[in-house]
Design a protein around this motif. Sequence first.
Motif, PDB file in Angstrom:
ATOM      1  N   VAL A  39      -1.962  13.558   5.222  1.00  0.00           N
ATOM      2  CA  VAL A  39      -0.933  12.525   3.979  1.00  0.00           C
ATOM      3  C   VAL A  39      -0.158  13.508   3.971  1.00  0.00           C
ATOM      4  O   VAL A  39       0.471  14.510   3.638  1.00  0.00           O
ATOM      5  N   ILE A  40       1.579  12.299   4.543  1.00  0.00           N
ATOM      6  CA  ILE A  40       3.074  12.763   3.992  1.00  0.00           C
ATOM      7  C   ILE A  40       2.514  13.355   2.627  1.00  0.00           C
ATOM      8  O   ILE A  40       3.838  11.881   2.845  1.00  0.00           O
ATOM      9  N   GLU A  97      -2.400   9.468  10.115  1.00  0.00           N
ATOM     10  CA  GLU A  97      -0.636  10.297   9.272  1.00  0.00           C
ATOM     11  C   GLU A  97      -1.258   8.831   8.234  1.00  0.00           C
ATOM     12  O   GLU A  97      -0.119   8.196   8.921  1.00  0.00           O
ATOM     13  N   MET A  98      -0.568   9.414   7.078  1.00  0.00           N
ATOM     14  CA  MET A  98      -0.261   7.922   6.790  1.00  0.00           C
ATOM     15  C   MET A  98       1.044   8.583   4.948  1.00  0.00           C
ATOM     16  O   MET A  98       0.787  10.405   4.522  1.00  0.00           O
ATOM     17  N   VAL A  99       1.609   7.972   5.053  1.00  0.00           N
ATOM     18  CA  VAL A  99       3.197   8.542   4.287  1.00  0.00           C
ATOM     19  C   VAL A  99       2.789   8.074   2.443  1.00  0.00           C
ATOM     20  O   VAL A  99       1.978   6.969   2.752  1.00  0.00           O
ATOM     21  N   GLY A 100       2.671   9.443   1.238  1.00  0.00           N
ATOM     22  CA  GLY A 100       2.197   8.843   0.247  1.00  0.00           C
ATOM     23  C   GLY A 100       1.660   9.988  -0.333  1.00  0.00           C
ATOM     24  O   GLY A 100       1.674  11.060  -0.426  1.00  0.00           O
ATOM     25  N   ALA A 101       0.896   9.404  -1.900  1.00  0.00           N
ATOM     26  CA  ALA A 101       0.608  10.739  -2.760  1.00  0.00           C
ATOM     27  C   ALA A 101      -0.521  11.372  -2.231  1.00  0.00           C
ATOM     28  O   ALA A 101      -1.682   9.694  -1.881  1.00  0.00           O
ATOM     29  N   GLU A 102      -1.344  12.514  -2.159  1.00  0.00           N
ATOM     30  CA  GLU A 102      -2.033  13.011  -1.767  1.00  0.00           C
ATOM     31  C   GLU A 102      -4.210  12.470  -2.265  1.00  0.00           C
ATOM     32  O   GLU A 102      -4.791  12.087  -1.592  1.00  0.00           O
ATOM     33  N   GLN A 103      -3.742  11.908  -3.609  1.00  0.00           N
ATOM     34  CA  GLN A 103      -5.016  11.666  -3.888  1.00  0.00           C
ATOM     35  C   GLN A 103      -5.076  10.732  -4.135  1.00  0.00           C
ATOM     36  O   GLN A 103      -6.127   9.794  -3.537  1.00  0.00           O
TER      37      GLN A 103
END
Length: 276
Positions: A39-40, A97-103
Amino acid sequence: MTTRILAVLAEAATAPACLDAAEAAARALQDATIEALHVIVDPHALIAPSEEISYQELRELYEGSAQERAANTHRAFERWQKSHPHPVPQIPLKWKEMVGAEQATLINEARDFDILVLARAKNVDGVDALHAAIYETGLPFILVPSEWRLLAGTTFGERIVVAWNGTQACRKAVSGASPWLREAKDIIVLTVEEDGTPIEFFSEIIAVDQAQIQIRHVRRDRSESLGSQLLHKVHAYGADLLVMGAYRHNQFIEWLVGNTTRQVLANMDIPLIGAH
């Protein structure tokens, strides 16, 4: 039935341990897939309180930007792949991979998987990922020490200790670990006197040869914490995998009073399968 394994690569430093654990877990299964997720956590793309965004921006001074951290993690993944070109040819492995908040991102992605694999965290993304894995996804998880490696002669799931206390979390952990319990050479069900131990339930939850199972009752040793006592017994039995429930209470109470799970997570040096 295919077992879908999600390896959560929160950071480059722990990626090899996480991937080794996912490989070790998959080896024991007849049909498995592995997806490696990073997660980015880009502060410029987060919808979050201003304090959280400021904190993520501050991290860039010490850890590099989110994009740099993602690139480092992907390079670690590629290095691992080159040294493990086909660890188990029939097990697909892919990077995502994805952009966002980790949780929030992990919670959403976990819905399509059966079990999570994580390495003990070294940075805040790893801490957030483990928090989500334990409290939010509802899935069993495999956690390994940050430096754990599947070296020659290392085993995974051949001799398993189940720390059994009859709680719902413990039952979920045993259920989640059932594919590995069925393949184990030895299973030791360890109970501590103070906990109460409805052992009959254990034999109902997995279909294993009862000759494989040893029941060990031990008295509570008040000279050390319960977490330390469990880990000492795990080592004494020569286990390569520990199965236990994680956290009996809500997270604030657990943080406030301390607990066995936190003691074990902080000091374990073998893989653990847990559930909340």
